[in-house]
Every structure is written in C-alpha cells, then in structure tokens.
Design a protein around this motif. Sequence first.
Motif, PDB file in Angstrom:
ATOM      1  N   LYS A  15       4.746  -2.500   1.779  1.00 40.37           N
ATOM      2  CA  LYS A  15       5.136  -2.128   0.361  1.00 40.37           C
ATOM      3  C   LYS A  15       5.761  -0.697   0.531  1.00 40.37           C
ATOM      4  O   LYS A  15       6.903  -0.833  -0.314  1.00 40.37           O
ATOM      5  N   ALA A  16       5.432  -0.005   1.251  1.00 39.69           N
ATOM      6  CA  ALA A  16       6.064   1.446   1.340  1.00 39.69           C
ATOM      7  C   ALA A  16       7.566   1.135   2.186  1.00 39.69           C
ATOM      8  O   ALA A  16       8.567   1.631   1.664  1.00 39.69           O
ATOM      9  N   ARG A  52       9.836  -0.573  -0.696  1.00 41.31           N
ATOM     10  CA  ARG A  52      10.210   0.313  -1.574  1.00 41.31           C
ATOM     11  C   ARG A  52      11.309   1.130  -0.969  1.00 41.31           C
ATOM     12  O   ARG A  52      12.320   1.496  -1.769  1.00 41.31           O
ATOM     13  N   ARG A  53      11.433   1.464   0.439  1.00 42.37           N
ATOM     14  CA  ARG A  53      12.472   2.242   1.082  1.00 42.37           C
ATOM     15  C   ARG A  53      13.734   1.389   1.180  1.00 42.37           C
ATOM     16  O   ARG A  53      14.816   1.618   1.291  1.00 42.37           O
ATOM     17  N   ARG A  89      14.641  -1.187  -0.934  1.00 39.88           N
ATOM     18  CA  ARG A  89      14.964  -1.730  -2.232  1.00 39.88           C
ATOM     19  C   ARG A  89      16.047  -0.794  -2.740  1.00 39.88           C
ATOM     20  O   ARG A  89      16.357   0.422  -2.465  1.00 39.88           O
TER      21      ARG A  89
END
Length: 133
Positions: free
Chosen positions: A126-127, A130-131, A133
Amino acid sequence: MNSSRNTPPPPDMGGLTGDWAKLQELRRDKTPTSREPQQEQHQDKESEQPTGRRQSRPGRTRGGRKPPPAAADAIPTTVRFDPEESSQIDRFVLELRDDAGRRALDKAEVVRELIRMGMEHEPTRKALLRRLR
C-alpha cells in the motif's frame, strides 16, 4: 664477478620451530567437546556485541529468502539513477550492510528483497502504491 652470482643464504627459520604444534594445541583447547559449552560461548558472544547490532545466524551466508540466481539463469533488469541519487543509494546500501552484520550486500539483492516484501507484506504494498500514484 663470481661473488655477484652467488645466491644468498636461506633465511634463518630457527625461531619458528614448534609454532605449528603450539597452534594446534591452542585450537584443541578452544574447541568445545559438547553442544552445551558451544551454546554458552554463543551466548557470551551475543552479550559482547554492541547494542543495535544483530548477530548473523550460524550456517547462513546470505540474507533474504533465497540466493540470487546463477548468471546463466538470471534475467537482467536495469534500474537507472541520477548521480546524486546513486550516491545516496550507495550509502543506504552500506548502512543496511552494516546494520545486518553482513560482509557483502549489493544493490541487486536489496532491490530483489524490496520487491518480494511488496508482494508479501500488504502495508508495504500500500505504501508503494501511494508513492506510485
């Protein structure tokens, strides 16, 4: 002219007599005879290490899940960095190597393990998303 062609005498090795026997005797004295003393020695070594450092596990030569593939079986992948970022990454990999208590750690091994972590560990995935996107 004849004196310049004479070979020098061999070095005096007299001071080394008995050293090999002494070395073998010292090794015999330090070798544990059973499993219990070896475990005690292992625990003593752990307490001698500075805090924050992990001791490498016996019998394990490389970190990670599995060893890198042989060159003939590997699929090469190129990752490009700018010069400044490359220096930062080199320092980071050296810090990881020191923190892991390893003698050798290369960038390819770090990248392989990061990708595996992203595949297996949902918070890391997930991290990463996020980076990206």
